[in-house]
Design a protein around this motif. Structure first.
Motif, short mmCIF file in Angstrom:
data_model
loop_
_atom_site.label_atom_id
_atom_site.label_comp_id
_atom_site.label_asym_id
_atom_site.label_seq_id
_atom_site.Cartn_x
_atom_site.Cartn_y
_atom_site.Cartn_z
N ARG A 96 0.83 -1.21 0.00
CA ARG A 96 0.00 0.00 0.00
C ARG A 96 0.87 1.26 0.00
O ARG A 96 0.52 2.27 -0.63
N ALA A 97 1.98 1.22 0.72
CA ALA A 97 2.88 2.38 0.77
C ALA A 97 3.46 2.67 -0.61
O ALA A 97 3.58 3.84 -1.02
N VAL A 98 3.83 1.61 -1.34
CA VAL A 98 4.35 1.80 -2.70
C VAL A 98 3.29 2.42 -3.59
O VAL A 98 3.56 3.36 -4.37
N VAL A 99 2.06 1.93 -3.50
CA VAL A 99 0.97 2.48 -4.30
C VAL A 99 0.76 3.95 -3.96
O VAL A 99 0.59 4.80 -4.86
N GLU A 100 0.79 4.29 -2.68
CA GLU A 100 0.61 5.67 -2.24
C GLU A 100 1.68 6.58 -2.83
O GLU A 100 1.39 7.69 -3.29
N ALA A 101 2.93 6.10 -2.84
CA ALA A 101 4.02 6.91 -3.40
C ALA A 101 3.84 7.13 -4.89
O ALA A 101 4.07 8.23 -5.41
N VAL A 102 3.43 6.09 -5.60
CA VAL A 102 3.22 6.21 -7.05
C VAL A 102 2.07 7.18 -7.34
O VAL A 102 2.15 8.00 -8.26
N GLU A 152 -0.89 -3.88 -7.31
CA GLU A 152 -1.53 -3.90 -8.63
C GLU A 152 -2.08 -2.54 -9.05
O GLU A 152 -2.05 -2.19 -10.24
N PRO A 153 -2.58 -1.72 -8.11
CA PRO A 153 -3.12 -0.41 -8.53
C PRO A 153 -2.12 0.50 -9.23
O PRO A 153 -2.55 1.44 -9.92
N VAL A 154 -0.81 0.26 -9.13
CA VAL A 154 0.14 1.15 -9.83
C VAL A 154 -0.03 1.03 -11.34
O VAL A 154 0.31 1.97 -12.08
N GLY A 158 -0.17 3.75 -15.27
CA GLY A 158 0.73 3.54 -16.40
C GLY A 158 2.07 2.97 -16.03
O GLY A 158 3.02 3.03 -16.83
N VAL A 159 2.19 2.40 -14.83
CA VAL A 159 3.46 1.85 -14.37
C VAL A 159 3.50 0.36 -14.69
O VAL A 159 2.59 -0.40 -14.33
N ARG A 160 4.55 -0.06 -15.36
CA ARG A 160 4.75 -1.49 -15.63
C ARG A 160 5.06 -2.20 -14.32
O ARG A 160 5.76 -1.66 -13.47
N ARG A 161 4.54 -3.43 -14.19
CA ARG A 161 4.74 -4.15 -12.93
C ARG A 161 5.10 -5.60 -13.22
O ARG A 161 4.41 -6.29 -13.98
N ALA A 162 6.18 -6.06 -12.61
CA ALA A 162 6.61 -7.46 -12.72
C ALA A 162 6.65 -8.06 -11.33
O ALA A 162 7.13 -7.44 -10.38
N VAL A 163 6.12 -9.27 -11.19
CA VAL A 163 6.06 -9.97 -9.91
C VAL A 163 7.11 -11.08 -9.92
O VAL A 163 7.12 -11.94 -10.80
N ILE A 164 8.01 -11.05 -8.93
CA ILE A 164 9.07 -12.06 -8.86
C ILE A 164 8.73 -13.10 -7.80
O ILE A 164 8.73 -12.83 -6.62
N ARG A 165 8.43 -14.31 -8.27
CA ARG A 165 8.15 -15.43 -7.37
C ARG A 165 9.45 -16.18 -7.14
O ARG A 165 9.81 -17.10 -7.89
#
Length: 300
Positions: A96-102, A152-154, A158-165
């Motif tokens: 949530r903090a990352v989303v808030e910053a974006v 996911e909301p980023v 328009g922000v690209r997002r990659a999930v590293i498992r």
């Protein structure tokens, strides 16, 4: 590049920060307590945050090239109801903090790299697990699904997002490997439980290289299994580690003993995933450590 890393004082974050710093990139590591954080290399700036909001650091996301969200409480604790809550909430709060910053950035970062783990797939026997597989419905699976969704909301900005498992990251600097190697040093190493459970692994060098590859590759979005292409069973891992360390590997630890010591967390080591990095390979990533033995030789 300018990269902001949450959880940057952890094992993966430290290695990633050092590698980026060595190439003269500017790295900003968010830390709950910068005063007690490990010493960081040049070009790495430690910035305090509260682990749950963008307060005090949102401006650093402005125009950054990437945010790498690795923050989350360690899984290496008994999974009591209280610890489960800490594990889950620490991950969701950071997301949530990352989303808030974006959302506050007039010029948001180009990409967000969101951490997760192959353990989220849950017990799957001998099934080969690619990124198309669903996450499991146990504690790890539910936590991984919520963690991944937290940023996911980023994408709406328009922000690209990659999930590293990520699978088990092998490093001599910490994490699981020194603990796994310890019994072998005292000549009492061996498989855990039945030993047939799969053990997905990746060398730290390839973990860092893969994260940097995903930061820089504009085609990279969605989930990626960060694991070597050749997973092994727990018995194969034990036998190979014994060979590399020149120690016996036949002192099997019964499953009931593992459950007695670890409780519910024992599912992490008594079950496994035959995970493979299908999407990473399709994008052209090349592993330095394809096989387990060379990876272990580099660590012992």
């Amino acid at each position: 590049m300018t990269i902001v890393i949450t959880g940057g004082t952890g094992l993966i974050g430290r290695a990633l920060s050092a590698d980026l710093s060595s190439d003269q990139h500017d790295v900003i590591v968010l830390s709950r307590d910068p005063g007690s954080a490990p010493k960081m290399p040049p070009h790495v700036q430690l910035v305090e945050w509260d682990t749950r909001s963008a307060a005090g650091w949102a401006h650093l996301a402005e125009g950054a090239d990437a945010i790498v969200n690795l923050a989350g409480a360690s899984l290496n604790r008994r999974w009591t109801p209280r610890n489960k809550r800490i594990i889950r909430e620490s991950r969701l709060n950071a997301g949530r903090a990352v989303v808030e910053a974006v959302e506050q950035a007039a010029q948001p970062p180009r990409v967000v790299i969101q951490a997760s783990g192959t353990g989220g797939y849950g017990p799957r026997g001998d099934e080969v697990i690619t990124e198309e597989a669903d996450l499991g419905d146990g504690f790890l699976g539910r936590t991984a699904a919520q963690w991944e969704a937290s940023t996911e909301p980023v994408e709406d900005h328009g922000v690209r997002r990659a999930v590293i498992r990520s699978s088990v990251v092998l490093s001599s600097e910490g994490g699981a490997f020194p603990l796994m190697a310890l019994p072998f040093r005292f000549f009492v190493g061996g498989p855990l439980g039945g030993g047939e459970q799969w053990f997905p692994w990746i060398h730290m060098e390839d973990e860092v290289r893969a994260i940097r590859f995903l930061i820089q590759n504009e085609a990279a979005s969605g989930p990626f299994n960060l694991t070597a292409p050749n997973p092994v069973t727990n018995t194969q891992f034990s036998r190979t580690l014994g060979e590399v360390m020149r120690r016996p590997s036949f002192f099997r630890v019964p499953a009931f003993a593992v459950r007695l010591v670890l409780g519910e967390m024992s599912t992490v080591v008594l079950t496994g995933q035959r995970a493979v990095p299908q999407r990473l390979i399709e994008l052209g990533f090349e592993f330095h450590y394809l096989r387990l033995k060379p990876a272990l030789r580099d660590l012992v």
